[in-house]
Design a protein around this motif. Structure first.
Motif, mmCIF file in Angstrom:
data_model
loop_
_atom_site.group_PDB
_atom_site.id
_atom_site.type_symbol
_atom_site.label_atom_id
_atom_site.label_comp_id
_atom_site.label_asym_id
_atom_site.label_seq_id
_atom_site.Cartn_x
_atom_site.Cartn_y
_atom_site.Cartn_z
ATOM 1 N N TRP A 143 1.138 -1.487 -0.093
ATOM 2 C CA TRP A 143 -0.220 0.266 0.222
ATOM 3 C C TRP A 143 0.992 1.230 0.203
ATOM 4 C CZ3 TRP A 143 -4.518 2.466 -1.128
ATOM 5 C CH2 TRP A 143 -4.702 3.720 0.150
ATOM 6 N N GLN A 144 2.202 1.429 0.637
ATOM 7 C CA GLN A 144 2.927 2.293 1.069
ATOM 8 C C GLN A 144 3.576 3.229 -0.622
ATOM 9 O OE1 GLN A 144 2.019 4.466 3.745
ATOM 10 N NE2 GLN A 144 3.870 6.469 2.002
ATOM 11 N N SER A 145 3.650 1.435 -1.042
ATOM 12 C CA SER A 145 4.572 1.785 -1.946
ATOM 13 C C SER A 145 3.278 2.324 -3.520
ATOM 14 C CB SER A 145 5.075 0.257 -2.533
ATOM 15 O OG SER A 145 5.759 0.623 -3.997
ATOM 16 N N GLN A 146 2.635 2.444 -2.728
ATOM 17 C CA GLN A 146 1.292 2.924 -4.109
ATOM 18 C C GLN A 146 0.920 4.097 -3.867
ATOM 19 O OE1 GLN A 146 -1.074 1.238 -6.961
ATOM 20 N NE2 GLN A 146 -1.229 -0.988 -6.443
ATOM 21 N N VAL A 147 1.399 4.410 -2.212
ATOM 22 C CA VAL A 147 1.237 5.745 -2.280
ATOM 23 C C VAL A 147 1.916 6.503 -2.508
ATOM 24 C CG1 VAL A 147 1.004 7.518 -0.293
ATOM 25 C CG2 VAL A 147 -0.528 5.089 -0.308
ATOM 26 N N ASN A 148 3.388 5.879 -2.546
ATOM 27 C CA ASN A 148 4.427 7.185 -3.231
ATOM 28 C C ASN A 148 4.422 7.325 -4.237
ATOM 29 O OD1 ASN A 148 5.214 7.052 -0.397
ATOM 30 N ND2 ASN A 148 6.928 5.591 -0.931
ATOM 31 N N PHE A 149 4.223 5.967 -5.046
ATOM 32 C CA PHE A 149 3.910 5.773 -6.560
ATOM 33 C C PHE A 149 2.901 7.510 -7.191
ATOM 34 C CE2 PHE A 149 2.295 4.127 -10.548
ATOM 35 C CZ PHE A 149 2.889 4.560 -11.500
ATOM 36 N N PHE A 150 1.964 7.122 -6.193
ATOM 37 C CA PHE A 150 1.403 8.307 -7.039
ATOM 38 C C PHE A 150 1.696 9.548 -6.359
ATOM 39 C CE2 PHE A 150 -1.677 5.340 -8.022
ATOM 40 C CZ PHE A 150 -2.437 5.612 -8.485
ATOM 41 N N LYS A 151 1.827 10.107 -5.145
ATOM 42 C CA LYS A 151 2.385 11.010 -4.183
ATOM 43 C C LYS A 151 3.480 11.879 -5.754
ATOM 44 C CE LYS A 151 2.641 11.967 0.089
ATOM 45 N NZ LYS A 151 3.106 12.035 1.231
ATOM 46 N N GLU A 152 4.597 11.905 -5.686
ATOM 47 C CA GLU A 152 5.440 11.839 -6.608
ATOM 48 C C GLU A 152 5.449 11.591 -8.027
ATOM 49 O OE1 GLU A 152 8.762 12.247 -5.713
ATOM 50 O OE2 GLU A 152 7.729 11.786 -3.719
ATOM 51 N N ALA A 153 4.358 11.189 -8.854
ATOM 52 C CA ALA A 153 4.083 10.696 -9.628
ATOM 53 C C ALA A 153 3.071 12.147 -10.085
ATOM 54 C CB ALA A 153 2.905 9.826 -10.867
ATOM 55 N N ALA A 154 2.218 12.750 -9.117
ATOM 56 C CA ALA A 154 1.627 13.935 -9.215
ATOM 57 C C ALA A 154 2.275 15.358 -9.183
ATOM 58 C CB ALA A 154 0.780 13.956 -7.682
ATOM 59 N N LYS A 155 3.995 15.038 -8.305
ATOM 60 C CA LYS A 155 4.669 16.311 -8.361
ATOM 61 C C LYS A 155 5.227 16.493 -9.873
ATOM 62 C CE LYS A 155 6.017 15.236 -3.719
ATOM 63 N NZ LYS A 155 6.565 15.014 -2.051
ATOM 64 N N LEU A 156 5.348 14.927 -10.131
ATOM 65 C CA LEU A 156 6.213 15.386 -11.747
ATOM 66 C C LEU A 156 5.350 15.470 -12.651
ATOM 67 C CD1 LEU A 156 7.840 12.024 -11.617
ATOM 68 C CD2 LEU A 156 9.515 13.976 -11.411
ATOM 69 N N SER A 157 4.179 15.999 -12.260
ATOM 70 C CA SER A 157 3.242 16.256 -13.483
ATOM 71 C C SER A 157 3.305 17.475 -13.572
ATOM 72 C CB SER A 157 1.989 16.230 -12.739
ATOM 73 O OG SER A 157 0.917 16.476 -13.935
ATOM 74 N N PRO A 158 3.440 18.104 -15.295
ATOM 75 C CA PRO A 158 3.342 19.282 -15.345
ATOM 76 C C PRO A 158 2.406 20.279 -15.157
ATOM 77 C CG PRO A 158 3.908 18.609 -17.496
ATOM 78 C CD PRO A 158 3.434 16.915 -16.321
ATOM 79 N N HIS A 159 1.513 19.536 -15.015
ATOM 80 C CA HIS A 159 0.140 20.262 -14.517
ATOM 81 C C HIS A 159 -0.743 20.573 -13.144
ATOM 82 C CE1 HIS A 159 -2.542 17.367 -15.218
ATOM 83 N NE2 HIS A 159 -2.160 16.593 -15.627
ATOM 84 N N GLY A 160 0.149 19.252 -12.303
ATOM 85 C CA GLY A 160 0.845 18.885 -10.348
ATOM 86 C C GLY A 160 -0.433 17.876 -10.955
ATOM 87 N N GLY A 161 -1.454 17.595 -11.580
ATOM 88 C CA GLY A 161 -2.725 16.640 -11.951
ATOM 89 C C GLY A 161 -2.480 15.142 -12.557
ATOM 90 N N ILE A 162 -2.922 14.265 -12.484
ATOM 91 C CA ILE A 162 -3.196 13.061 -12.569
ATOM 92 C C ILE A 162 -4.325 12.801 -13.666
ATOM 93 C CG2 ILE A 162 -2.913 10.383 -12.218
ATOM 94 C CD1 ILE A 162 -1.693 10.988 -9.746
ATOM 95 N N ASP A 163 -4.123 12.288 -14.626
ATOM 96 C CA ASP A 163 -5.318 12.566 -16.169
ATOM 97 C C ASP A 163 -5.715 11.038 -15.897
ATOM 98 O OD1 ASP A 163 -5.406 14.792 -17.192
ATOM 99 O OD2 ASP A 163 -3.259 14.912 -17.450
ATOM 100 N N ALA A 164 -4.588 10.256 -15.852
ATOM 101 C CA ALA A 164 -4.998 8.734 -16.001
ATOM 102 C C ALA A 164 -4.607 7.624 -15.862
ATOM 103 C CB ALA A 164 -5.660 8.345 -17.333
#
Length: 378
Positions: free
Chosen positions: A94-115
């Motif tokens: 679970w925590q690995s997936q949480v970290n994955f989503f949090k870091e991905a949102a930070k890397l997103s050019p617009h700060g969000g996740i589309d898909a």
């Protein structure tokens, strides 16, 4: 199909059945931030290459760090797209997936996740579930249920996080099945969850009991979500590939399938790309099979026309499953529940009071026993 029946699907914002002959524009994914679990190999890696080349911002997660980092480096060079990233992700943690989503949102050019693509999955390489054993060897062996952990629990974790992040995607809009195709470029912000099922979601595969169970679970998740996810403006789709020539097919599976046609991975990628790019599509399940030629009989039935076929034959690899469930099965069950509720109301307060008295008497009778069991266990 009557409009009165279809109104249920309209309320859930389900799109109309997909016409595989209708073209779509892969450039519609440009600018979208897409997360893919299990993205270092198999379907995930193929999705990654296709969408990165079309200009999407793609973040892949996988337990294989070497493969993940290597494919990102290679695709960055090949596409000149630098909004591509790899993050270690163990979908069973679970925590690995949480970290994955949090870091991905930070890397997103617009700060969000589309898909999000819940792609990570494994097969049963050495099935042990429900195998006969000897009674004189001690305790029965514990089954290895890692397949369930990866293919179902991991997908549930991914889905839970997707439904947290997607509605919070800045500038995104709920899916509109009636959106004009010419306006597809106007709003790249999306809210899309793509689930990866299998033919095993629809039909059992011998000696793959746990795999089939996990993929049936993914189908159940899809059918549940497409009736409710619209409340948060999230569109949910599913693809169920037939046997595809990838590493997930075990040696035994290849022996069983010897001589049979296999689906092509490029057709799986095209099906997923159609669902990913076209933000009008919602609540659809696409089965991807081998490319075969079919012909329609005078009675309207489709039949295999052979390799050569004839002038009226059509080559297909894409089929829709669970097409009318929302209108038929789900409405049918809702009506049954409605009848049960009506019966409940007709029973009135007297029946309710009797049932409550019976429940209280059982609590008084069994309460001490339950308390004793709880104390022994704790």
């Amino acid at each position: 199909m009557s409009s009165s029946i279809y109104s249920v699907a309209d309320k859930a914002r389900q799109s109309r059945p997909i016409d595989p002959s209708e073209p779509f524009d892969i450039s519609w994914v440009k600018g979208k931030t897409i997360l893919i679990t299990g993205g270092a190999s198999g379907f995930g890696a193929s999705f990654f290459r296709q969408w990165a080349a079309a200009g999407a911002n793609v973040v892949i997660g996988d337990v294989d760090d070497n493969k993940g980092e290597s494919i990102v480096r290679a695709v960055r060079i090949a596409t000149d797209n630098h909004n591509l990233h790899f993050i270690h992700c163990d979908v069973t943690n679970w925590q690995s997936q949480v970290n994955f989503f949090k870091e991905a949102a930070k890397l997103s050019p617009h700060g969000g996740i589309d898909a999000i693509v819940a792609n990570a999955g494994v097969a049963e390489l050495n099935p042990t579930f429900n195998k006969p054993g000897q009674l004189d060897v001690g305790d029965p062996p514990k089954p290895d249920i890692r397949v369930i952990d990866v293919n179902l629990v991991g997908v549930l974790y991914t889905t839970h996080l997707a439904l947290f992040y997607l509605p919070r995607n800045p500038g995104s809009q709920p899916p509109d099945p009636n959106k004009n195709q010419r306006k597809m470029h106007e709003s790249p912000r999306d809210r899309h969850l793509l689930l990866i099922g299998s033919m095993a979601s629809l039909y059992p595969i011998p000696q793959q009991t746990l795999y089939g169970t996990s993929k049936h679970g993914v189908l159940g998740l899809f059918r549940s979500l497409r009736s409710t996810a619209f409340t948060n403006g999230v569109r949910v789709n599913l693809i169920c590939p037939y046997f595809v020539d990838t590493a997930i097919i075990t040696p035994l599976g290849r022996a069983v399938l010897a001589g049979a046609s296999l689906a092509k991975i490029e057709d799986v990628v095209e099906a997923a790309s159609r669902l990913m790019a076209d933000s009008r599509i919602n609540g659809r399940n696409l089965v991807v099979g081998p490319r075969i030629k079919i012909v329609q009989t005078e009675e309207g039935e489709w039949q295999y026309s052979g390799q050569e076929g004839n002038e009226k034959s059509t080559e297909v690899s894409l089929w829709e499953a669970n097409t009318d469930d929302l209108e038929n099965t789900d409405v049918f069950m809702r009506r049954i529940v409605g009848i049960m509720n009506a019966a409940h109301e007709m029973n009135g307060w007297i029946k309710w009071a009797k049932d409550m008295v019976r429940a209280l008497l059982l609590m008084v009778k069994e309460g001490p026993m339950i308390t004793s069991i709880w104390r022994r266990q704790n």
